[in-house]
Design a protein around this motif. Structure first.
Motif, PDB file in Angstrom:
ATOM      1  N   ARG A  12       0.810  -1.218   0.000  1.00  0.00           N
ATOM      2  CA  ARG A  12       0.000   0.000   0.000  1.00  0.00           C
ATOM      3  C   ARG A  12       0.841   1.265   0.000  1.00  0.00           C
ATOM      4  NH1 ARG A  12      -2.717  -3.801   3.034  1.00  0.00           N
ATOM      5  NH2 ARG A  12      -4.887  -4.185   2.387  1.00  0.00           N
ATOM      6  N   ASP A  13       2.154   1.115   0.130  1.00  0.00           N
ATOM      7  CA  ASP A  13       3.048   2.275   0.106  1.00  0.00           C
ATOM      8  C   ASP A  13       3.663   2.394  -1.279  1.00  0.00           C
ATOM      9  OD1 ASP A  13       4.852   4.281   0.456  1.00  0.00           O
ATOM     10  OD2 ASP A  13       6.046   3.287   2.002  1.00  0.00           O
ATOM     11  N   HIS A  14       3.106   3.261  -2.094  1.00  0.00           N
ATOM     12  CA  HIS A  14       3.547   3.390  -3.484  1.00  0.00           C
ATOM     13  C   HIS A  14       4.907   4.081  -3.610  1.00  0.00           C
ATOM     14  CE1 HIS A  14      -0.238   1.813  -4.843  1.00  0.00           C
ATOM     15  NE2 HIS A  14      -0.905   2.772  -4.215  1.00  0.00           N
ATOM     16  N   ASN A  15       5.411   4.626  -2.506  1.00  0.00           N
ATOM     17  CA  ASN A  15       6.736   5.256  -2.526  1.00  0.00           C
ATOM     18  C   ASN A  15       7.833   4.294  -2.074  1.00  0.00           C
ATOM     19  OD1 ASN A  15       5.910   7.894  -3.356  1.00  0.00           O
ATOM     20  ND2 ASN A  15       5.118   8.268  -1.290  1.00  0.00           N
ATOM     21  N   ALA A  16       7.455   3.106  -1.632  1.00  0.00           N
ATOM     22  CA  ALA A  16       8.437   2.140  -1.143  1.00  0.00           C
ATOM     23  C   ALA A  16       9.299   1.637  -2.292  1.00  0.00           C
ATOM     24  CB  ALA A  16       7.734   0.972  -0.466  1.00  0.00           C
ATOM     25  N   GLY A  17      10.535   1.295  -1.976  1.00  0.00           N
ATOM     26  CA  GLY A  17      11.439   0.787  -2.995  1.00  0.00           C
ATOM     27  C   GLY A  17      12.809   0.521  -2.421  1.00  0.00           C
ATOM     28  N   GLU A  18      13.792   0.462  -3.315  1.00  0.00           N
ATOM     29  CA  GLU A  18      15.156   0.111  -2.899  1.00  0.00           C
ATOM     30  C   GLU A  18      16.167   0.798  -3.800  1.00  0.00           C
ATOM     31  OE1 GLU A  18      18.198  -2.168  -0.802  1.00  0.00           O
ATOM     32  OE2 GLU A  18      16.227  -1.319  -0.381  1.00  0.00           O
ATOM     33  N   PHE A  19      17.285   1.231  -3.202  1.00  0.00           N
ATOM     34  CA  PHE A  19      18.399   1.743  -3.991  1.00  0.00           C
ATOM     35  C   PHE A  19      19.068   0.585  -4.724  1.00  0.00           C
ATOM     36  CE2 PHE A  19      17.833   5.117  -0.871  1.00  0.00           C
ATOM     37  CZ  PHE A  19      17.950   6.248  -1.675  1.00  0.00           C
ATOM     38  N   LEU A  20      19.627   0.889  -5.888  1.00  0.00           N
ATOM     39  CA  LEU A  20      20.157  -0.170  -6.741  1.00  0.00           C
ATOM     40  C   LEU A  20      21.580  -0.585  -6.389  1.00  0.00           C
ATOM     41  CD1 LEU A  20      18.671   0.899 -10.187  1.00  0.00           C
ATOM     42  CD2 LEU A  20      17.663  -0.463  -8.356  1.00  0.00           C
ATOM     43  N   ASP A  21      22.209   0.126  -5.455  1.00  0.00           N
ATOM     44  CA  ASP A  21      23.443  -0.377  -4.847  1.00  0.00           C
ATOM     45  C   ASP A  21      23.538   0.167  -3.432  1.00  0.00           C
ATOM     46  OD1 ASP A  21      24.767   2.080  -4.737  1.00  0.00           O
ATOM     47  OD2 ASP A  21      26.388   1.511  -6.062  1.00  0.00           O
ATOM     48  N   SER A  22      24.572  -0.195  -2.702  1.00  0.00           N
ATOM     49  CA  SER A  22      24.627   0.126  -1.274  1.00  0.00           C
ATOM     50  C   SER A  22      25.374   1.412  -0.960  1.00  0.00           C
ATOM     51  CB  SER A  22      25.279  -1.035  -0.509  1.00  0.00           C
ATOM     52  OG  SER A  22      26.606  -1.252  -0.949  1.00  0.00           O
ATOM     53  N   THR A  23      25.975   2.049  -1.979  1.00  0.00           N
ATOM     54  CA  THR A  23      26.726   3.272  -1.709  1.00  0.00           C
ATOM     55  C   THR A  23      25.934   4.518  -2.091  1.00  0.00           C
ATOM     56  OG1 THR A  23      27.880   2.989  -3.832  1.00  0.00           O
ATOM     57  CG2 THR A  23      28.992   2.182  -1.858  1.00  0.00           C
ATOM     58  N   LEU A  24      24.696   4.344  -2.440  1.00  0.00           N
ATOM     59  CA  LEU A  24      23.710   5.397  -2.653  1.00  0.00           C
ATOM     60  C   LEU A  24      24.167   6.484  -3.616  1.00  0.00           C
ATOM     61  CD1 LEU A  24      22.287   5.682   0.982  1.00  0.00           C
ATOM     62  CD2 LEU A  24      21.774   4.041  -0.818  1.00  0.00           C
ATOM     63  N   SER A  25      24.695   7.584  -3.113  1.00  0.00           N
ATOM     64  CA  SER A  25      25.011   8.730  -3.967  1.00  0.00           C
ATOM     65  C   SER A  25      26.456   8.761  -4.453  1.00  0.00           C
ATOM     66  CB  SER A  25      24.699  10.035  -3.217  1.00  0.00           C
ATOM     67  OG  SER A  25      25.447  10.123  -2.019  1.00  0.00           O
ATOM     68  N   THR A  26      27.161   7.640  -4.366  1.00  0.00           N
ATOM     69  CA  THR A  26      28.545   7.565  -4.846  1.00  0.00           C
ATOM     70  C   THR A  26      28.614   6.736  -6.121  1.00  0.00           C
ATOM     71  OG1 THR A  26      29.426   7.719  -2.592  1.00  0.00           O
ATOM     72  CG2 THR A  26      30.898   6.844  -4.297  1.00  0.00           C
ATOM     73  N   PHE A  27      29.247   7.291  -7.142  1.00  0.00           N
ATOM     74  CA  PHE A  27      29.414   6.545  -8.390  1.00  0.00           C
ATOM     75  C   PHE A  27      30.655   5.676  -8.264  1.00  0.00           C
ATOM     76  CE2 PHE A  27      30.334   5.502 -12.700  1.00  0.00           C
ATOM     77  CZ  PHE A  27      29.138   5.552 -13.378  1.00  0.00           C
ATOM     78  N   ASP A  28      30.450   4.360  -8.233  1.00  0.00           N
ATOM     79  CA  ASP A  28      31.558   3.424  -8.083  1.00  0.00           C
ATOM     80  C   ASP A  28      31.176   2.091  -8.722  1.00  0.00           C
ATOM     81  OD1 ASP A  28      29.737   2.301  -6.314  1.00  0.00           O
ATOM     82  OD2 ASP A  28      30.759   3.046  -4.528  1.00  0.00           O
ATOM     83  N   ASN A  29      31.925   1.040  -8.445  1.00  0.00           N
ATOM     84  CA  ASN A  29      31.624  -0.265  -9.042  1.00  0.00           C
ATOM     85  C   ASN A  29      30.903  -1.199  -8.076  1.00  0.00           C
ATOM     86  OD1 ASN A  29      33.822  -0.781  -7.358  1.00  0.00           O
ATOM     87  ND2 ASN A  29      34.747  -2.279  -8.749  1.00  0.00           N
ATOM     88  N   ASP A  30      30.320  -0.631  -7.010  1.00  0.00           N
ATOM     89  CA  ASP A  30      29.590  -1.445  -6.043  1.00  0.00           C
ATOM     90  C   ASP A  30      28.428  -2.179  -6.703  1.00  0.00           C
ATOM     91  OD1 ASP A  30      28.965  -2.209  -3.213  1.00  0.00           O
ATOM     92  OD2 ASP A  30      27.122  -1.130  -3.658  1.00  0.00           O
ATOM     93  N   TYR A  31      27.809  -1.571  -7.689  1.00  0.00           N
ATOM     94  CA  TYR A  31      26.715  -2.201  -8.436  1.00  0.00           C
ATOM     95  C   TYR A  31      27.134  -3.572  -8.965  1.00  0.00           C
ATOM     96  CZ  TYR A  31      24.028  -3.012 -12.767  1.00  0.00           C
ATOM     97  OH  TYR A  31      23.300  -3.568 -13.796  1.00  0.00           O
ATOM     98  N   TYR A  32      28.324  -3.661  -9.541  1.00  0.00           N
ATOM     99  CA  TYR A  32      28.788  -4.930 -10.113  1.00  0.00           C
ATOM    100  C   TYR A  32      29.137  -5.941  -9.023  1.00  0.00           C
ATOM    101  CZ  TYR A  32      29.074  -2.134 -14.342  1.00  0.00           C
ATOM    102  OH  TYR A  32      28.770  -1.318 -15.404  1.00  0.00           O
TER     103      TYR A  32
END
Length: 245
Positions: free
Chosen positions: A159-179
């Motif tokens: 019921r919370d349409h704003n709920a979700g998840e960041f796509l990696d754990s370092t949030l606002s840092t551009f790095d290779n954590d995604y991979y």
């Protein structure tokens, strides 16, 4: 992407995949200042391209030279967003989608790294969490602990349409954590996790997870290539990014 919808047309920004795209006012502000400094010169398309580069750099990522001189299109249709790669795509679908734009598999994996700065609402990945298949309630390619974490954030019904998840754990840092997270089974989108499970792309994911400098090098090369896709030669330089001249 920047044009507003009109009574007779629903624009791209209001298409389902783009509902969460925010902050276009920043492009409007940049356009206003540029029109004061050098009128009728810098297109909205160029502003977006510069903004994409600068937000990566400001977040700790690489910098690259942006080719200039794009023109703005006059047509924007929400229906055309159906051509965007979906978060449910498998690798074959992703490769085919990118190939239509002249972009190869290595570019696909490199550009997907932009998700290091991303956030997704539950609607884009909840199919992986509940009744995934007749054999599995959750997607078996997902780390089990991570799956349980996401199930709590995205219960069914949600019921919370704003709920979700960041796509990696370092949030606002551009790095290779995604991979690194893909290698650990912690990709949020099915399309992201698929890159680590297919022989055509897994070796690239592994290389980027191990070597951030290589990741940055390939990302910048692919961004330059992407910036040349669909360039309009007979467009216009809009005076305001939300409306055609």
């Amino acid at each position: 992407m920047l044009l507003d919808s009109t009574p007779g047309n629903q624009a791209e920004k209001d298409g389902p995949p783009n509902i969460s795209v925010q902050s276009s006012y920043m492009i409007d502000d940049a356009k206003t200042k540029l029109e004061m400094a050098c009128p009728h010169t810098v297109s909205c398309a160029d502003i977006i391209t510069f903004a994409a580069r600068d937000v990566v750099t400001m977040s700790g990522g690489p910098r690259w030279n942006v080719l200039k001189g794009r023109k703005d299109g006059r047509i924007s249709k929400a229906a055309e967003t159906i051509n965007l790669p979906a978060p449910t795509f498998n690798v074959t679908q992703l490769i085919q989608s990118f190939a239509k734009r002249g972009i190869g598999a290595k570019d696909l994996v490199a550009l997907s790294g932009g998700h290091t700065l991303g956030f997704s609402h539950c609607s884009s990945f909840e199919a992986r969490l509940h009744n995934f298949s007749s054999a599995h309630d959750t997607d078996p390619s997902m780390n089990s602990e991570f799956a349980q974490k996401l199930r709590k954030k995205c219960p069914k019904p949600n019921r919370d349409h704003n709920a979700g998840e960041f796509l990696d754990s370092t949030l606002s840092t551009f790095d290779n954590d995604y991979y690194r997270r893909l290698m650990a089974g912690k990709g949020v989108f099915g399309s992201d996790q698929a890159l680590a499970g297919d022989y055509r792309t897994r070796w690239i994911v592994e290389a980027f997870a191990k070597d951030q400098s290589l990741c940055f090098k390939e990302f910048t090369a692919s961004m330059v290539k992407l910036g040349n896709v669909g360039v309009i030669e007979n467009g216009e330089v809009r005076l305001k990014c939300r409306v055609v001249n």
